[in-house]
Design an enzyme around this catalytic site. Structure first.
Site, PDB file in Angstrom:
ATOM      1  N   PHE A 135      68.699 -14.525 -22.690  1.00 26.13           N
ATOM      2  CA  PHE A 135      68.252 -14.593 -21.295  1.00 26.13           C
ATOM      3  C   PHE A 135      67.056 -13.667 -21.136  1.00 26.13           C
ATOM      4  CE2 PHE A 135      67.973 -13.380 -16.868  1.00 26.13           C
ATOM      5  CZ  PHE A 135      68.055 -14.613 -16.242  1.00 26.13           C
ATOM      6  N   ASP A 220      64.025  -7.145 -26.020  1.00 22.87           N
ATOM      7  CA  ASP A 220      64.292  -7.192 -24.589  1.00 22.87           C
ATOM      8  C   ASP A 220      65.497  -6.292 -24.335  1.00 22.87           C
ATOM      9  OD1 ASP A 220      65.257  -7.745 -22.065  1.00 22.87           O
ATOM     10  OD2 ASP A 220      64.941  -9.911 -22.189  1.00 22.87           O
ATOM     11  N   LYS A 249      66.484  -3.286 -15.561  1.00 25.63           N
ATOM     12  CA  LYS A 249      67.736  -3.088 -14.815  1.00 25.63           C
ATOM     13  C   LYS A 249      68.129  -1.640 -14.516  1.00 25.63           C
ATOM     14  CE  LYS A 249      70.034  -7.452 -15.346  1.00 25.63           C
ATOM     15  NZ  LYS A 249      69.308  -8.404 -16.197  1.00 25.63           N
TER      16      LYS A 249
END
Ligand SMILES: *Cc1c(COP(=O)(O)O)cnc(C)c1O
Length: 398
Positions: A135, A220, A249
């Site tokens: 993702f 990532d 995040k």
């Protein structure tokens, strides 16, 4: 349904299927709804609230900055972003940073940087190998990078230049590498894909392959970075260094910020080739600096490692008790529980009723991403609620 929920249904595009609760306040690992009911938060804003809700250190930094300077644009030097950059570069293997506002935007930057590098040094190679079940975000390029059909189908045709290979399969990456490939982009632990952890040898093998071919390795770490997996960055646990890394995040403990980091020789953007209006604004950077500094100064990654051991040992006991738990897996405080049937939604709703917030990562799996500052007692409290819910589930089945 309360009046906010009714209004939401009328006003919003239908992108989010929300749980029937309106949250109004949070402190540490606890949140409260608009009726005063308390919940233990093991969703953590999707691995964002690294220091929990309204941690005094973050609140203080934001309060100070909000009355000092909020935004000035990147036409000028500002101090909080330089402080944050200095700390990130000091504590990581990367040399230069670019700040933006979200994970997808950080990955967009990474994709552009890899393409720029490909144009300059790899005869125009521009394709990027990503993995199935990955993702990487919701913008068109990052949806194209994401190796999951369900995110792509509604938007086909997508921007080209991405090749998918199986995760944890070095042969698949080797097989997908052509002269047009400039980079491999991976998550050290696939978060949204269901908490799939890279095998011990996988990342070193990918690193060696990228070196052999002269292509870039992009990690990532938007979900795994900033202490989440028990080290400040997950790559540390695999004995490798990426050429490019993205963060978002957990970096701002709830204040939106993304970061793109790269090695010196890979930092090939020149003036005007990339940019952002809000990226690196003093407010977001002050929150991120306070968060990161607290995590480093208080050795939070080590605490996360100990909590992982405790959490996993308690989950092992649950697994022995309930035969429909088929797998438990995780790194640090990024943990999944998988069931034999598609019961994750029912379980999520039942936990909510009993005052525990969890995330359904797959129809048959839950994901826990609590604040990094939770205590063993909070883990106990969460797992007691989960255990009660599972007992009811078992009764229904008999
Ligand atoms: C959440 C996430 C993203 C996207 O971040 P946004 O801030 O939602 O754009 C990208 N990559 C990974 C690994 C993520 O977990």
């Amino acid at each position: 349904m309360d009046r906010w929920q009714e209004l939401e249904q009328r006003l919003f595009m239908r992108t989010f299927k929300r749980l029937p609760v309106t949250l109004v306040r949070g402190k540490g690992a606890l949140v409260w709804d608009n009726e005063g009911k308390e919940y233990l938060d093991f969703v953590g804003g999707w691995a964002v609230n690294s220091l929990g809700h309204c941690h005094p250190v973050v609140t203080r930094a934001v309060k100070h900055q909000v009355g000092t300077l909020i935004q000035a644009s990147s036409q000028f030097y500002t101090i909080p972003q330089v402080q944050l950059a200095e700390l990130l570069v000091q504590k990581s293997c990367l040399d230069r940073v670019f700040f933006c506002n979200s994970g997808a935007e950080a990955n967009e930057g990474a994709i552009k940087l890899a393409r720029r590098y490909g144009k300059l040094y790899l005869k125009g190679a521009y394709k990027i190998i990503t993995t199935y079940n990955s993702f990487h975000g919701r913008t068109l390029a990052t949806v194209a990078a994401t190796g999951q059909r369900k995110f792509q189908e509604p938007y086909i045709p997508l921007p080209n230049g991405f090749i998918n290979a199986d995760y944890n399969d070095i042969k698949a990456i080797k097989g997908a590498t052509t002269a047009e490939v400039c980079a491999v982009m991976l998550e050290p632990v696939q978060g949204e894909g269901g908490v799939n952890i890279a095998d011990t040898d996988y990342l070193p093998e990918v690193r060696a392959w990228c070196d052999e071919k002269g292509i870039l390795l992009i990690l990532d770490e938007i979900q795994t970075g900033v202490g989440r997996t028990g080290t400040l960055f997950a790559y540390e646990q695999f004995g490798i260094e990426p050429d490019i890394m993205t963060l978002a995040k957990g970096l701002g403990s709830g204040v939106p910020i993304g970061a793109l980091l790269a090695k010196e020789r890979v930092s090939v953007f020149s003036f005007g080739e990339h940019g952002s209006t809000f990226g690196g604004n003093p407010l977001a950077c002050a929150a991120a600096f306070a968060t990161l500094k607290f995590i480093i100064d208080n050795n939070i990654p080590d605490k996360v490692k100990r909590l992982e051991q405790y959490f996993m040992s308690q989950l092992t006991k649950l697994k022995q008790q309930f035969d429909f738990i088929t797998d438990i897996r995780g790194r640090g405080l990024l943990i999944a529980v998988e069931f034999s049937d598609n019961i994750a939604e029912e379980i999520t709703l039942a936990c909510l009723k009993k005052g525990l917030l969890v995330n359904q990562v797959k129809p048959n799996a839950l994901r826990f991403m609590p604040p990094l500052i939770i205590t063993e007692r909070e883990v106990d409290r969460a797992l007691n609620i989960l255990s009660e819910v599972l007992k009811e589930q078992k009764k229904e089945k008999l």
